[in-house]
Design a protein around this motif. Structure first.
Motif, PDB file in Angstrom:
ATOM      1  N   SER A 107     -11.055   0.137  -1.704  1.00 13.74           N
ATOM      2  CA  SER A 107     -10.762   1.541  -2.015  1.00 13.74           C
ATOM      3  C   SER A 107     -11.992   2.425  -1.924  1.00 13.74           C
ATOM      4  O   SER A 107     -11.879   3.647  -1.793  1.00 13.74           O
ATOM      5  N   ARG A 161     -13.876   4.548  -7.891  1.00 13.87           N
ATOM      6  CA  ARG A 161     -14.315   5.737  -7.164  1.00 13.87           C
ATOM      7  C   ARG A 161     -15.367   6.500  -7.963  1.00 13.87           C
ATOM      8  O   ARG A 161     -16.330   7.039  -7.393  1.00 13.87           O
ATOM      9  N   GLY A 173     -14.705   1.382   0.167  1.00 13.74           N
ATOM     10  CA  GLY A 173     -15.407   1.005   1.386  1.00 13.74           C
ATOM     11  C   GLY A 173     -16.518  -0.005   1.206  1.00 13.74           C
ATOM     12  O   GLY A 173     -17.410  -0.113   2.054  1.00 13.74           O
ATOM     13  N   SER A 175       0.824  -1.212   0.000  1.00 13.20           N
ATOM     14  CA  SER A 175       0.000   0.000   0.000  1.00 13.20           C
ATOM     15  C   SER A 175       0.855   1.257   0.000  1.00 13.20           C
ATOM     16  O   SER A 175       0.545   2.238  -0.679  1.00 13.20           O
ATOM     17  N   TYR A 214      -7.721  -3.515   4.218  1.00  7.91           N
ATOM     18  CA  TYR A 214      -8.290  -4.554   3.365  1.00  7.91           C
ATOM     19  C   TYR A 214      -7.197  -5.470   2.811  1.00  7.91           C
ATOM     20  O   TYR A 214      -7.358  -6.689   2.747  1.00  7.91           O
ATOM     21  N   GLN A 219      -6.358   4.182   2.429  1.00  6.80           N
ATOM     22  CA  GLN A 219      -7.619   3.517   2.727  1.00  6.80           C
ATOM     23  C   GLN A 219      -7.565   2.023   2.425  1.00  6.80           C
ATOM     24  O   GLN A 219      -8.280   1.225   3.028  1.00  6.80           O
ATOM     25  N   GLY A 235      -4.723   9.485  -0.436  1.00  2.34           N
ATOM     26  CA  GLY A 235      -5.788   9.074   0.475  1.00  2.34           C
ATOM     27  C   GLY A 235      -6.349   7.705   0.137  1.00  2.34           C
ATOM     28  O   GLY A 235      -6.627   6.888   1.029  1.00  2.34           O
ATOM     29  N   VAL A 236      -6.509   7.423  -1.150  1.00  6.01           N
ATOM     30  CA  VAL A 236      -7.025   6.110  -1.570  1.00  6.01           C
ATOM     31  C   VAL A 236      -6.054   5.005  -1.186  1.00  6.01           C
ATOM     32  O   VAL A 236      -6.448   3.941  -0.699  1.00  6.01           O
TER      33      VAL A 236
END
Length: 417
Positions: free
Chosen positions: A384, A123, A386, A48, A289, A285, A281-282
């Motif tokens: 990514s 997104r 949620g 990540s 996961y 997030q 930010g992505v």
């Protein structure tokens, strides 16, 4: 919910297997599971973190392209086909352009570019999601399944690995590392078709109409022509063409976006910064996961469950009297569903053990080049935005994986034996 049970199942089976092996006297098995647990957590964070820079780059460029009108242009070009697959996405929506670029990157084997573009598309699709909070939309499910079973024209990394191993094994100029082009195209086309049809059945999409079939036939014909032409080239020349094509596409898109932004008097620098902030930010997030799925896969492997599974499959195939020459390559396909790096290691092991030019070695390369890390893709793409309830996405993706693996074995026997 499906991912929840798969996650619990991987842990339960791994722990039960490890306890049995510990009782039988394997003192190091529990320590191996503990090591795999922490290694998976560390790998998830490192992946990540590494993705943050790439995400910042590509979302920055996508923002430039969006403000310059290039994303809308791409969406219009791909609109006739995408409207059939994604009826819930309005014509000209930014998601269409992002999906088009993601599919193009996957086609050229550009994984580093395809992932951030795919996350951008997710997104954009999330802005159209009318399902319950935390549930995937029909469009998101179709897009993710297409990514887990997407067409691959140039499996660049697999070709490079084959060429490197061939040199170590002393193979001469007659070895063609690019001879997997056509098999990989055929297998990925079959896998993609299976995945799309599975989702279409679940979502009741009318894909049999000529408006959908005609673009598919045209694109398929062009791809087949391109692959056939590349397959005729010598290995080194084909590798150069593959690398130049990939680099040229990426640099061409970057230049096009920047020039279009300058032409339309867009503040390109500010647009890039705004998109890059979103990309960081992505990437953050995604961390929980990705860690969740990697630790489950790690303990499953460390407990030896994959070895037991393969032994059982081998015994069953032999009992039915079938040819078992494909068995050395089978773990690559099974592992690829769980872990890309693990599958790559298994592929290299097959090539080194049986020979890079052997049936098993070439079949392993085809499987590696034409399959995708399904659980990784589902975890990253849905994570990514949620999404926790994937609905029928996992079942359709696994169906495409099974069909693709069977197709790889069938194409291998038909073209390599």
């Amino acid at each position: 919910m499906a991912l929840n049970w798969v996650w619990i199942g991987l842990f339960t089976v791994a722990f039960a297997t490890a306890i049995v092996r510990w009782v039988l006297g394997e003192d190091g098995i529990l320590q191996a599971l503990l090591t795999a647990l922490f290694d998976g957590a560390r790998s998830g964070f490192e992946i990540s973190l590494g993705l943050a820079g790439v995400m910042a780059l590509w979302l920055g460029l996508m923002k430039v392209g969006e403000r310059a009108g290039m994303i809308e242009l791409l969406a219009r070009i791909a609109g006739p086909l995408l409207r059939r697959l994604f009826p819930g996405v309005p014509q000209g929506h930014p998601a269409q352009g992002a999906m088009t670029m993601n599919i193009s990157a996957n086609l050229l084997g550009l994984d580093n570019a395809a992932t951030p573009l795919g996350l951008t598309a997710m997104r954009e699709l999330q802005t159209l999601n009318t399902e319950k909070p935390g549930s995937a939309s029909n469009a998101q499910i179709m897009f993710v399944v297409m990514n887990t079973a997407g067409l691959t024209l140039i499996p660049t990394s697999v070709i490079a690995i084959r060429q490197s191993i061939a040199l170590k094994q002393g193979l001469g100029a007659g070895f063609n590392a690019a001879d997997i082009f056509l098999p990989v195209l055929l297998v990925t086309f079959i896998s993609l078709l299976a995945g799309v049809l599975a989702v279409a059945v679940c979502q009741r999409l009318p894909l049999w109409r000529p408006r959908f079939l005609l673009p598919v036939l045209v694109v398929g014909g062009l791809l087949a022509w391109a692959v056939t032409a590349l397959a005729r080239l010598p290995a080194e020349q084909a590798a150069r063409v593959a690398g130049a094509t990939g680099a040229g596409v990426i640099l061409g898109v970057v230049a096009l976006f920047l020039l279009a932004g300058a032409w339309r008097r867009v503040n390109v620098y500010d647009a890039f910064i705004d998109g890059a902030k979103e990309g960081f930010g992505v990437a953050i997030q995604i961390v929980p996961y990705l860690i969740a799925i990697l630790i489950a896969i790690g303990v499953f492997r460390a407990a030896g469950c994959m070895d037991f599974l393969m032994a059982g499959i081998g015994a069953g195939v032999a009992a039915m009297g079938w040819n078992t020459d494909f068995l050395p390559a089978l773990p690559v396909g099974l592992m690829k569903i769980l872990s890309g790096s693990g599958a790559r290691g298994l592929m290299i092991d097959v090539m080194q053990t049986h020979g890079v030019d052997s049936f098993a070695g070439r079949l392993a390369a085809i499987v590696q080049g034409s399959t995708e890390t399904t659980f990784y893709v589902l975890a990253v793409y849905f994570g990514s935005v949620g999404v926790k309830h994937a609905r029928h996405a996992l079942a359709c993706a696994l169906f495409a994986d099974v069909v693709g693996l069977a197709a790889a074995i069938g194409v291998g026997y038909a073209m390599l034996r």
